[in-house]
Design a protein around this motif. Structure first.
Motif, PDB file in Angstrom:
ATOM      1  N   MET A   1       0.833  -1.198   0.000  1.00  0.00           N
ATOM      2  CA  MET A   1       0.000   0.000   0.000  1.00  0.00           C
ATOM      3  C   MET A   1       0.876   1.259   0.000  1.00  0.00           C
ATOM      4  O   MET A   1       1.797   1.374   0.784  1.00  0.00           O
ATOM      5  CB  MET A   1      -0.875  -0.034   1.267  1.00  0.00           C
ATOM      6  CG  MET A   1      -1.952   0.990   1.287  1.00  0.00           C
ATOM      7  SD  MET A   1      -3.135   0.790  -0.054  1.00  0.00           S
ATOM      8  CE  MET A   1      -3.905  -0.777   0.379  1.00  0.00           C
ATOM      9  N   LEU A   2       0.562   2.181  -0.897  1.00  0.00           N
ATOM     10  CA  LEU A   2       1.378   3.397  -0.959  1.00  0.00           C
ATOM     11  C   LEU A   2       1.023   4.357   0.184  1.00  0.00           C
ATOM     12  O   LEU A   2       1.900   4.855   0.895  1.00  0.00           O
ATOM     13  CB  LEU A   2       1.152   4.086  -2.306  1.00  0.00           C
ATOM     14  CG  LEU A   2       1.997   5.331  -2.548  1.00  0.00           C
ATOM     15  CD1 LEU A   2       3.459   4.963  -2.733  1.00  0.00           C
ATOM     16  CD2 LEU A   2       1.486   6.094  -3.768  1.00  0.00           C
ATOM     17  N   LEU A   3      -0.258   4.610   0.334  1.00  0.00           N
ATOM     18  CA  LEU A   3      -0.704   5.554   1.374  1.00  0.00           C
ATOM     19  C   LEU A   3      -1.843   4.935   2.176  1.00  0.00           C
ATOM     20  O   LEU A   3      -2.794   4.399   1.602  1.00  0.00           O
ATOM     21  CB  LEU A   3      -1.210   6.845   0.715  1.00  0.00           C
ATOM     22  CG  LEU A   3      -1.791   7.892   1.666  1.00  0.00           C
ATOM     23  CD1 LEU A   3      -0.678   8.592   2.442  1.00  0.00           C
ATOM     24  CD2 LEU A   3      -2.611   8.930   0.906  1.00  0.00           C
ATOM     25  N   GLN A   4      -1.706   5.014   3.471  1.00  0.00           N
ATOM     26  CA  GLN A   4      -2.760   4.496   4.341  1.00  0.00           C
ATOM     27  C   GLN A   4      -3.036   5.552   5.404  1.00  0.00           C
ATOM     28  O   GLN A   4      -2.163   5.855   6.221  1.00  0.00           O
ATOM     29  CB  GLN A   4      -2.258   3.205   4.998  1.00  0.00           C
ATOM     30  CG  GLN A   4      -3.240   2.574   5.943  1.00  0.00           C
ATOM     31  CD  GLN A   4      -3.776   1.266   5.383  1.00  0.00           C
ATOM     32  OE1 GLN A   4      -3.071   0.571   4.648  1.00  0.00           O
ATOM     33  NE2 GLN A   4      -5.005   0.949   5.703  1.00  0.00           N
ATOM     34  N   VAL A   5      -4.213   6.124   5.353  1.00  0.00           N
ATOM     35  CA  VAL A   5      -4.591   7.149   6.337  1.00  0.00           C
ATOM     36  C   VAL A   5      -5.504   6.479   7.356  1.00  0.00           C
ATOM     37  O   VAL A   5      -6.486   5.836   6.981  1.00  0.00           O
ATOM     38  CB  VAL A   5      -5.310   8.336   5.644  1.00  0.00           C
ATOM     39  CG1 VAL A   5      -5.791   9.352   6.668  1.00  0.00           C
ATOM     40  CG2 VAL A   5      -4.378   8.995   4.634  1.00  0.00           C
ATOM     41  N   GLU A   6      -5.131   6.591   8.639  1.00  0.00           N
ATOM     42  CA  GLU A   6      -5.895   5.882   9.662  1.00  0.00           C
ATOM     43  C   GLU A   6      -6.401   6.844  10.733  1.00  0.00           C
ATOM     44  O   GLU A   6      -5.610   7.488  11.432  1.00  0.00           O
ATOM     45  CB  GLU A   6      -5.006   4.826  10.346  1.00  0.00           C
ATOM     46  CG  GLU A   6      -4.616   3.700   9.416  1.00  0.00           C
ATOM     47  CD  GLU A   6      -3.648   2.709  10.060  1.00  0.00           C
ATOM     48  OE1 GLU A   6      -3.260   1.772   9.367  1.00  0.00           O
ATOM     49  OE2 GLU A   6      -3.276   2.907  11.244  1.00  0.00           O
ATOM     50  N   GLY A  66      -4.019  10.319  14.769  1.00  0.00           N
ATOM     51  CA  GLY A  66      -4.160   9.501  13.562  1.00  0.00           C
ATOM     52  C   GLY A  66      -2.806   9.082  13.032  1.00  0.00           C
ATOM     53  O   GLY A  66      -1.759   9.400  13.624  1.00  0.00           O
ATOM     54  N   ARG A  67      -2.835   8.360  11.933  1.00  0.00           N
ATOM     55  CA  ARG A  67      -1.586   7.955  11.274  1.00  0.00           C
ATOM     56  C   ARG A  67      -1.707   8.206   9.775  1.00  0.00           C
ATOM     57  O   ARG A  67      -2.781   8.013   9.191  1.00  0.00           O
ATOM     58  CB  ARG A  67      -1.304   6.472  11.521  1.00  0.00           C
ATOM     59  CG  ARG A  67      -1.136   6.153  12.995  1.00  0.00           C
ATOM     60  CD  ARG A  67      -0.260   4.951  13.236  1.00  0.00           C
ATOM     61  NE  ARG A  67      -0.721   3.746  12.562  1.00  0.00           N
ATOM     62  CZ  ARG A  67       0.023   2.652  12.416  1.00  0.00           C
ATOM     63  NH1 ARG A  67       1.262   2.623  12.883  1.00  0.00           N
ATOM     64  NH2 ARG A  67      -0.458   1.585  11.819  1.00  0.00           N
ATOM     65  N   ILE A  68      -0.615   8.639   9.169  1.00  0.00           N
ATOM     66  CA  ILE A  68      -0.571   8.821   7.711  1.00  0.00           C
ATOM     67  C   ILE A  68       0.623   8.017   7.228  1.00  0.00           C
ATOM     68  O   ILE A  68       1.761   8.504   7.206  1.00  0.00           O
ATOM     69  CB  ILE A  68      -0.424  10.314   7.339  1.00  0.00           C
ATOM     70  CG1 ILE A  68      -1.587  11.133   7.926  1.00  0.00           C
ATOM     71  CG2 ILE A  68      -0.363  10.480   5.819  1.00  0.00           C
ATOM     72  CD1 ILE A  68      -1.435  12.636   7.760  1.00  0.00           C
ATOM     73  N   LYS A  73       5.684   4.161   6.434  1.00  0.00           N
ATOM     74  CA  LYS A  73       6.230   5.010   7.505  1.00  0.00           C
ATOM     75  C   LYS A  73       5.281   6.174   7.786  1.00  0.00           C
ATOM     76  O   LYS A  73       4.757   6.793   6.849  1.00  0.00           O
ATOM     77  CB  LYS A  73       7.591   5.557   7.096  1.00  0.00           C
ATOM     78  CG  LYS A  73       8.617   4.457   6.939  1.00  0.00           C
ATOM     79  CD  LYS A  73      10.040   5.006   7.119  1.00  0.00           C
ATOM     80  CE  LYS A  73      11.056   3.893   6.942  1.00  0.00           C
ATOM     81  NZ  LYS A  73      11.669   3.844   5.625  1.00  0.00           N
ATOM     82  N   ASP A  74       5.111   6.480   9.062  1.00  0.00           N
ATOM     83  CA  ASP A  74       4.143   7.505   9.456  1.00  0.00           C
ATOM     84  C   ASP A  74       4.700   8.911   9.204  1.00  0.00           C
ATOM     85  O   ASP A  74       5.695   9.315   9.817  1.00  0.00           O
ATOM     86  CB  ASP A  74       3.793   7.327  10.941  1.00  0.00           C
ATOM     87  CG  ASP A  74       2.554   8.133  11.318  1.00  0.00           C
ATOM     88  OD1 ASP A  74       2.122   8.999  10.529  1.00  0.00           O
ATOM     89  OD2 ASP A  74       2.020   7.881  12.412  1.00  0.00           O
TER      90      ASP A  74
END
Ligand code: SF4
Length: 346
Positions: A1-6, A66-68, A73-74
């Motif tokens: 996954m390239l980008l995971q916004v949580e 949150g996390r990006i 890596k965040d």
């Protein structure tokens, strides 16, 4: 996954209290994917985009939690300096109005080349690539354009220059916030085609912020629908258009002009997005939702109600909520999107 916004939360201090502009947003973007974030103004789309690059207007705005995750890596663990390396290199951004991001006192050439020099390219390489980029974005006289100042260019030309700057370092992710809203339809189509073409060549992913469902149908693979600081529906584009599940999504579609509704009044979405400093206790869409019942005003819907295979934030899909109708209320209504699906060849 390239980008995971949580579970991203971006808040603002305001005289009315803390405005929770982005309030627990999650989505992901794969390499090469185009994800659209859609919704009305004030839903938190643009603040979500700015949060990714930590460009939220300070001191009022701040990322609460949150996390990006970008390539695992965040980004929120990075310092301002480290984020400068990410911006314009791995991730770049284009905005609706290029004049706000182009510097009026520097030539176009200086601005494109500086983006590359700041990331380690020498002057000759940067000049050659600037010429190549301007040519690629359809500027007829690239070497002449390099010497021009932003105010000497038309809106469409300035947006092409912005795209050249955004693509200069071959980013892995392009965040495009209403990139064609200020442009006429022809230039808009050219710019979208250009982004798609470059995407095919480089495998770049795109996060497209827009209120225009026509553009979504044309370019997006997946869609997050945002309302009142939250994602209310997340689906592949084709599925969303064939079967919009959230009453807000259905309202957005129903308010579009369409061929098989010719002669009928457009169903406008009445009311406005509630105040982000005082979100309602229950469903944030309840005051505007024609299907709302008592539970909607008292219990906040979750994003993964039981029994739904596609995430949607609505009690209609949650069998554990009391008073829920036994079947979806719109099954007796005219379909809101059949003509759009046909027109968009989805
Ligand atoms: Fe409408 Fe209730 Fe669903 Fe909210 S939870 S969108 S008010 S039906």
């Amino acid at each position: 996954m390239l980008l995971q916004v949580e579970n991203l939360k971006t808040y603002f201090h305001t005289p009315r209290g803390i405005a929770k502009a982005v309030d627990g947003v999650s989505f992901s973007v794969e390499k090469g994917e185009t994800r659209a974030i859609v919704g009305e103004s004030g839903c938190g789309k643009s603040i979500t985009a700015l949060s990714l690059l930590q460009l939220v207007p300070e001191p009022a705005g701040y990322i609460e939690s949150g996390r990006i995750l970008f390539e695992g890596k965040d980004l929120l663990d990075r310092t301002w300096e480290q984020m400068r390396e990410v911006r314009g290199d791995d991730i770049s951004m284009i905005f609706q109005e290029p004049m706000t991001s182009l510097n009026p006192v520097y030539t176009v050439g200086w601005q494109i080349e500086e983006t590359m020099r700041a990331h380690g390219k020498n002057a000759a390489t940067a000049r050659a690539r600037a010429l190549e980029l301007l040519d690629r974005v359809g500027i007829k006289d690239p070497s002449g354009a390099l010497r021009q100042y932003p105010h000497e260019l038309s809106g469409g030309m300035r947006q092409r220059v912005m795209i050249s700057i955004a693509l200069a370092n071959r980013p892995k992710l392009l965040v495009a916030d209403e990139p064609t809203t200020a442009l006429d339809v022809t230039v808009q189509a050219q710019i979208l085609a250009l982004i798609r073409e470059l995407q095919k060549e480089t495998g770049m992913a795109v996060l497209l912020i827009t209120h225009d469902l026509g553009i979504v149908a044309e370019v997006a693979d997946t869609v997050s629908v945002m309302y009142a600081g939250q994602v209310v529906e997340d689906a592949p584009t084709r599925e969303l258009f064939k079967n919009p599940r959230h009453p807000y999504t259905r309202g957005l579609f129903a308010s579009l002009p369409a061929r098989n509704r010719r002669g009928q009044d457009l169903a406008t979405l009445e009311g406005v997005v509630p105040d982000s400093a005082a979100w309602p206790k229950g469903c944030r869409f309840a005051d505007r939702c024609k299907y709302a019942w008592e539970s909607c005003h008292t219990i906040a819907p979750t994003f993964h109600p039981n029994g739904s295979d596609r995430p949607v934030r609505c009690h209609l899909y949650d069998p554990n909520i009391s008073g829920r109708p036994s079947r979806l209320p719109w099954l007796t209504e005219l379909p809101v999107t059949a003509d759009l699906v046909e027109a968009a060849k989805l």
